[in-house]
Design a protein around this motif. Sequence first.
Motif, mmCIF file in Angstrom:
data_model
loop_
_atom_site.group_PDB
_atom_site.id
_atom_site.type_symbol
_atom_site.label_atom_id
_atom_site.label_comp_id
_atom_site.label_asym_id
_atom_site.label_seq_id
_atom_site.Cartn_x
_atom_site.Cartn_y
_atom_site.Cartn_z
ATOM 1 N N UNK A 62 33.780 35.863 64.738
ATOM 2 C CA UNK A 62 32.531 35.611 64.029
ATOM 3 C C UNK A 62 32.807 35.068 62.626
ATOM 4 N N UNK A 63 33.774 35.661 61.928
ATOM 5 C CA UNK A 63 34.076 35.226 60.558
ATOM 6 C C UNK A 63 35.475 35.685 60.182
ATOM 7 N N UNK A 64 36.071 34.967 59.230
ATOM 8 C CA UNK A 64 37.383 35.335 58.679
ATOM 9 C C UNK A 64 37.396 34.946 57.213
ATOM 10 N N UNK A 65 37.690 35.894 56.339
ATOM 11 C CA UNK A 65 37.692 35.617 54.908
ATOM 12 C C UNK A 65 38.582 36.614 54.182
ATOM 13 N N UNK A 66 39.038 36.204 53.007
ATOM 14 C CA UNK A 66 39.774 37.124 52.141
ATOM 15 C C UNK A 66 38.773 37.869 51.273
ATOM 16 N N UNK A 67 38.931 39.181 51.179
ATOM 17 C CA UNK A 67 38.004 39.991 50.381
ATOM 18 C C UNK A 67 38.685 40.573 49.150
ATOM 19 N N UNK A 68 39.992 40.364 49.020
ATOM 20 C CA UNK A 68 40.753 40.839 47.864
ATOM 21 C C UNK A 68 42.073 40.070 47.838
ATOM 22 N N UNK A 69 42.820 40.247 46.767
ATOM 23 C CA UNK A 69 44.062 39.483 46.631
ATOM 24 C C UNK A 69 45.089 39.825 47.702
ATOM 25 N N UNK A 70 44.960 41.005 48.329
ATOM 26 C CA UNK A 70 45.934 41.417 49.337
ATOM 27 C C UNK A 70 45.280 41.775 50.668
ATOM 28 N N UNK A 71 44.027 41.311 50.888
ATOM 29 C CA UNK A 71 43.306 41.700 52.099
ATOM 30 C C UNK A 71 42.580 40.506 52.716
ATOM 31 N N UNK A 72 42.573 40.489 54.054
ATOM 32 C CA UNK A 72 41.776 39.548 54.834
ATOM 33 C C UNK A 72 40.900 40.366 55.776
ATOM 34 N N UNK A 73 39.627 40.016 55.831
ATOM 35 C CA UNK A 73 38.699 40.713 56.729
ATOM 36 C C UNK A 73 38.277 39.788 57.860
ATOM 37 N N UNK A 74 38.364 40.306 59.084
ATOM 38 C CA UNK A 74 37.928 39.583 60.269
ATOM 39 C C UNK A 74 36.695 40.256 60.839
ATOM 40 N N UNK A 75 35.720 39.466 61.230
ATOM 41 C CA UNK A 75 34.565 39.977 61.955
ATOM 42 C C UNK A 75 34.673 39.480 63.388
ATOM 43 N N UNK A 76 34.781 40.427 64.319
ATOM 44 C CA UNK A 76 35.032 40.111 65.712
ATOM 45 C C UNK A 76 33.991 40.763 66.607
ATOM 46 N N UNK A 77 33.900 40.274 67.839
ATOM 47 C CA UNK A 77 33.141 40.940 68.889
ATOM 48 C C UNK A 77 34.018 40.997 70.132
ATOM 49 N N UNK A 78 33.946 42.100 70.857
ATOM 50 C CA UNK A 78 34.668 42.243 72.116
ATOM 51 C C UNK A 78 33.653 42.544 73.212
ATOM 52 N N UNK A 79 33.911 42.035 74.409
ATOM 53 C CA UNK A 79 32.887 42.075 75.454
ATOM 54 C C UNK A 79 32.912 43.328 76.324
ATOM 55 N N UNK A 80 33.773 44.294 76.013
ATOM 56 C CA UNK A 80 33.826 45.541 76.788
ATOM 57 C C UNK A 80 34.495 46.623 75.952
ATOM 58 N N UNK A 81 34.503 47.854 76.482
ATOM 59 C CA UNK A 81 35.180 48.932 75.793
ATOM 60 C C UNK A 81 36.660 48.618 75.620
ATOM 61 N N UNK A 82 37.167 48.724 74.395
ATOM 62 C CA UNK A 82 38.545 48.292 74.136
ATOM 63 C C UNK A 82 39.045 48.837 72.813
ATOM 64 N N UNK A 83 40.374 48.753 72.633
ATOM 65 C CA UNK A 83 41.017 48.948 71.342
ATOM 66 C C UNK A 83 41.532 47.591 70.862
ATOM 67 N N UNK A 84 41.530 47.403 69.528
ATOM 68 C CA UNK A 84 41.878 46.102 68.954
ATOM 69 C C UNK A 84 42.887 46.301 67.825
ATOM 70 N N UNK A 85 43.861 45.388 67.786
ATOM 71 C CA UNK A 85 44.845 45.342 66.692
ATOM 72 C C UNK A 85 44.907 43.911 66.152
#
Length: 333
Positions: A62-85
């Motif tokens: 959905x989105x990918x952006x840096x939110x701090x000098x040492x951080x990147x935030x990803x906004x994702x969607x998954x289509x079923x029950x799952x774990x994500x790394x």
Amino acid sequence: VTAHTADGEPLQRGTDYEVYCYARDLLCLGCSVPSGSSPEAVRESKTLVRTADATSPRLRVVAAESIARDKIQLTLQVDEGAKIWCAAWENQPASIASSFETLIKSAASDCQDSLGRQCGSFWVYDLDDMEDTNADSLSLAQDYYLGNVWRYDEDLQITISGLVEATVYPYIYCFAEDDEDDGNGANPNKMVFDSSFAVAGLPASSFVHDVQVAIGSVTTLDESPPSFTLLQIEDPTALESSIVITFALNEPGTAYCRATRTDSGETAADMHVNRVLSAGWSATHGGSGPPATIEMLEMESAAPPYAQSVPWAAATQYDVYCWAKDNAVTTAG
């Protein structure tokens, strides 16, 4: 028998269905219409059936952006029950195609959801998690709608930390595995690296490489102010009518300067940024190469039309104050 839903739609994987059957005989000799199951018999034929889930989760970026000098935030969607790394690298790991799961999971300490939980320690739930065992920590229907629960096909925020400031990260990978076949991931279906590792028919959103391409490159924020690598002021000045400042910065940016008479009573404590900016004297520097200069011809270049210009007084001591800002922008520009 291959079944469809009552609306004629294909069946969905890993979904519970109520199956009803109806039977009728062949048209008998002398019969005007065939006979078939009664409504009561159809109701009694009800059977609960769950379709198999043999395919890996699908991720949508959905989105990918840096939110701090040492951080990147990803906004994702998954289509079923799952774990994500997820994990990020400046340079692509040499063995990523064959060892992507190990490499991505090994970076889990720098991967968290927006609630501060380490990747791999929380589930994204789907509807059948309310029906299976409570080994996944979800047993009640009302728990599915709690604020700290991630749900399938809804936005999930993942933060990757431990990164380097103002650095391009073109290799951001995410991996997901579902909760089959016991609702707690005892025998999960896992994302594969790309189509060369997959069975025919899997969509690109099930491939780790294709999700990486969808994320693209993200540059961490530059939150450090620029510094002067050179700041020289001609003293005494060559001309009575100008004060010349020569400067260089450690990164691309703009320097602003203001001069005030030493006997004016103004001190460094009075030189707030807006006070310096209001003088209107500035110049840019590219962060490398030859120094830049600011030639101040009077007290304020940006004086309003109704204000009288204030030229420099001959043989007078002035204090000069300078401030700089860089050209850093957000991920969105």
